[in-house]
Enzyme design. Structure first.
Site, PDB file in Angstrom:
ATOM      1  N   LYS A 163      -5.888  25.238   5.841  1.00 48.17           N
ATOM      2  CA  LYS A 163      -6.741  25.921   4.859  1.00 48.17           C
ATOM      3  C   LYS A 163      -8.202  25.936   5.277  1.00 48.17           C
ATOM      4  O   LYS A 163      -9.000  26.707   4.744  1.00 48.17           O
ATOM      5  CB  LYS A 163      -6.638  25.202   3.503  1.00 48.17           C
ATOM      6  N   GLU A 164      -8.568  24.991   6.174  1.00 45.40           N
ATOM      7  CA  GLU A 164      -9.974  24.907   6.582  1.00 45.40           C
ATOM      8  C   GLU A 164     -10.026  25.146   8.094  1.00 45.40           C
ATOM      9  O   GLU A 164      -9.866  24.198   8.876  1.00 45.40           O
ATOM     10  CB  GLU A 164     -10.547  23.538   6.210  1.00 45.40           C
ATOM     11  N   ASP A 204      -9.402  14.063   6.570  1.00 50.33           N
ATOM     12  CA  ASP A 204      -8.463  13.481   5.619  1.00 50.33           C
ATOM     13  C   ASP A 204      -7.026  13.897   5.919  1.00 50.33           C
ATOM     14  O   ASP A 204      -6.104  13.414   5.272  1.00 50.33           O
ATOM     15  CB  ASP A 204      -8.838  13.893   4.190  1.00 50.33           C
ATOM     16  N   ASP A 248     -18.770  15.057  -7.423  1.00 47.70           N
ATOM     17  CA  ASP A 248     -20.196  15.342  -7.304  1.00 47.70           C
ATOM     18  C   ASP A 248     -20.859  15.330  -8.688  1.00 47.70           C
ATOM     19  O   ASP A 248     -21.907  14.735  -8.880  1.00 47.70           O
ATOM     20  CB  ASP A 248     -20.442  16.675  -6.586  1.00 47.70           C
TER      21      ASP A 248
END
Ligand SMILES: O=c1ccn([C@@H]2O[C@H](COP(=O)(O)OP(=O)(O)O[C@H]3O[C@H](CO)[C@@H](O)[C@H](O)[C@H]3O)[C@@H](O)[C@H]2O)c(=O)[nH]1
Length: 668
Positions: A110-111, A140, A376
């Protein structure tokens, strides 16, 4: 003593303050009139009541909820400011603090590695003393492919970083540099520069091909099956002793993962890096999560040598080396080959293990906090609660560029997480309305509350507006005053005031009208889909029926999807579960509106009276339909692959008929 000048100056935007506050006062008065109008219904003589109480009550509650959401939104508009920055006042290199840049990746599918590596190379190329810059890749996924890509990218960075320094290029990212039409060649136009640029471009092409091959090879071999939730710690310092070019330090970290341990998503990954860089001995560095810098003291607190070591170990875990970094003023140092490096890596492995944080306050009181998937938001709230000061930097030349979702599916998944994260906080003991401290101003508390409650308030009120007046319209029950009734003006003023204010905000931020139109329709779409599902996720989680999840946003760009996105056309290829609520709402509005028009024109003897009585509801349905015309188009007109699938439409027909039937029985 040397006199130091501020690096930035804050100015209040007076004109915007006057406009915002005047609007807030006038809009509030209109809301008070609305409340009075709705409440007076309940004080009428029972004989005069011709409208059922339940729909009146429900629409009133929806109006109150939306008004409360509007009230919370005013907080961030209360005191708009802008800043002037003075980068020329930065101290000399020797006096600059060391900084650590954290780059997270969690899924090589996905990245895309090309983008992650471009981020890494850009961080290496920052205009900062290399000995004070440490770049960490947190993987990860524990993917061998990402480690290999990091090494390839490092080899390219060794040429790119000096090239950028030598020619003073403004662009740090090679992909942006080579694909942009902007002239960013510093002062150099000569043949030497041109030849070097060409070589660099060739090297970049080779890198891109190499990275793609690594990733493709990874997915076509057994290595691809490695388990992202079950792997040991892998830490590697990529710099080599023999490297001749002065480069920032690059470290690859993949923390240990075990199915039996909650890994706490991005916050967990960031905290491992915080243990690690602390261990690396950087004094007062700044952390970058998603385009923000933060001081180490803000995340961990300040300590001194007088502190009780054992007490600190109970808070921060057993690593002596880490505790030393808390109490001593460490100077940044590079890890080198040899004994000390082996020792460092052994300790680092312990710090990145699943069990290191057991019985400590990591994630609950220090570091990035684990309570919410929007780590965050929650970490920021807790820091501000302790009196943390932060500022917003908005330089003319954008410093960080990221990817944004370009299709409905990815956007809905992302927003479902962005809903469940803050709503988890809103519905907990950390609810900002009661959890805020005296160190926060009331306006700041309201800003945090707006973020926490916004999805819940919008989803509740918009479901009300999307179906209650329509069900009543369908059954000939008026919920708004007649057009000739002076009370009708209250509703007109509220609607026009909201539309004009949002238009003003879009125009004054330099955006086009289509952005304004998009904001309205996306707000409506999100409210009945991802805000709703995100809120359900929180409720199921609270009932212990669902675990919190963090599905990383898909950053792969698909040319076909991007084309549709750029044309402003929705790509409706998403799960029926997301489409059905949206299409159902539109079908209910079509049924109510068309039914009302037919009734007014054909059936009703007293057509004029009907229009007068029902205009408010007819207008509301019409407004929802034109705002969401893209859905009607996707359902009925479009023939391309990205239209709304027939199956989703059919499901929605069933749901809308069910709601019309049951709703009519219950409400009317
Ligand atoms: O288990 C995980 C899940 C995600 N990530 C990383 O976290 C980042 C953010 O995830 P992404 O899927 O890109 O989420 P976004 O919604 O785009 O990110 C925003 O919202 C997140 C909270 O929902 C914040 O963590 C991010 O900082 C913020 O940019 C990415 O780099 C991921 O690789 C991890 O490291 N581990």
């Amino acid at each position: 003593m040397e006199k130091s000048f501020p690096l930035h100056e804050c100015h209040v935007n007076k004109v915007t303050i006057i406009i915002n506050r005047t609007h807030a006062i006038l809009h509030s008065i209109a809301i008070l009139f609305l409340i009075h109008y709705r409440l007076s219904f309940f004080f009428q003589h029972p004989q005069n009541i011709t409208i059922p109480t339940l729909p009146w009550l429900l629409i009133f509650v929806s109006e109150l909820i939306l008004s409360f959401a509007w009230f919370l939104q005013q907080a961030c508009r209360w005191r708009p400011v802008y800043r002037n920055v003075f980068p020329e006042r930065l101290p000399v290199d020797d006096k600059l603090p060391a900084i650590d840049v954290f780059i997270c990746t969690a899924d090589p599918k996905k990245e895309p590695s090309v983008e992650v590596m471009n981020t890494m190379i850009s961080a290496m190329a920052l205009d900062y003393p290399p000995e004070k810059l440490h770049v960490y890749i947190s993987d990860d996924a524990g993917s061998d492919a990402t480690l290999r890509c990091t090494k390839e990218a490092w080899n390219f960075a060794k040429y790119w970083v000096p090239f950028r320094r030598k020619y003073g290029l403004l662009t740090a990212c090679p992909d942006v540099y080579f694909s942009s039409s902007e002239d960013d060649n510093g002062d150099y136009k000569g043949s030497e520069f041109k030849a070097e640029r060409k070589k660099m471009e060739e090297k970049y092409e080779v890198l891109k091909q190499g990275l793609r091959k690594i990733v493709e090879g990874h997915f076509t071999t057994n290595v691809a099956i490695n388990n992202t939730r079950d792997h040991p710690t892998i830490i590697e310092v990529i710099n080599k002793e023999e490297d001749k070019v002065k480069m920032p330090q690059l470290i690859y970290v993949s923390r240990e993962k075990k199915p039996s341990h909650n890994h706490n998503f991005k916050a967990g990954a960031l905290n491992v890096l915080v243990h690690w860089y602390g261990f690396d001995g950087v004094g007062g560095p700044i952390i970058s999560g998603s385009n923000f810098y933060i001081k180490r003291e803000a995340l961990l607190g300040s300590f001194n040598k007088q502190q009780d070591y054992m007490a600190l170990k109970r808070l921060f875990g057993p690593s002596n080396d880490f505790i030393k970094t808390l109490v001593e003023d460490y100077k940044p140092r590079f890890i080198k080959d040899g004994e000390s490096s082996r020792m460092s890596l052994e300790n680092a492995n312990i710090l990145a293990s699943c069990s290191y944080e057991n019985q400590t306050v990591w994630g609950s009181k220090v570091g990035f906090l684990y309570f919410s998937v929007a780590e965050d938001y929650f970490t920021g709230l807790n820091l501000h609660r302790k009196g943390w000061k932060s500022v917003y930097l908005n330089p003319e030349r954008q410093q960080f560029l990221g990817t944004s979702t370009t299709n409905l599916n990815d956007s809905l998944i992302q927003w479902t997480r962005w809903t469940s994260g803050p709503v988890t906080v809103a519905l907990s003991r950390f609810c900002p309305l009661t959890y805020g401290s005296l160190k926060m101003s009331l306006v700041q508390v309201l800003c945090y509350s707006e973020l926490a409650f916004m999805p819940l308030l919008n989803c509740l009120s918009l479901w009300g507006f999307a179906i209650i007046p329509q069900l009543c319209l369908f059954n000939g029950i008026p919920l708004y005053p007649k057009v000739s009734d002076p009370n009708f003006n209250i509703f007109s003023v509220i609607l026009v005031s909201s539309i004009l204010k949002s238009l003003y905000e879009v125009v004054t931020t330099g955006e086009q009208l289509k952005v304004w139109r998009n904001e309205w329709r996306i707000w409506m779409m999100r409210s009945v889909t991802c805000y709703t599902y995100g809120c359900f996720d929180v409720i199921l989680n609270k009932l212990g029926m669902k675990e919190a999840t963090f599905l990383p946003t898909n950053k792969v760009t698909d040319d076909e999807q991007v084309k549709l996105y750029e044309m402003g056309v929705f790509d409706f290829r998403t799960a029926t579960v997301f489409l059905a609520p949206l299409v159902t709402v539109i079908l209910i509005n079509i049924a109510a509106f068309v039914g009302a028009v037919v009734k007014a024109l054909v059936v009703d003897d007293d057509g004029d009276q009907y229009w007068e009585k029902m205009f408010g509801q007819m207008f509301l349905s019409f407004f929802i339909l034109i705002s969401n015309f893209a859905v009607i188009e996707g359902m009925i007109i479009r023939r391309d692959k990205a239209k709304i699938p027939l199956s989703s439409t059919l499901w929605s027909v069933v749901f809308s008929m069910f709601i019309l039937l049951i709703g009519s029985v219950i409400l009317c």
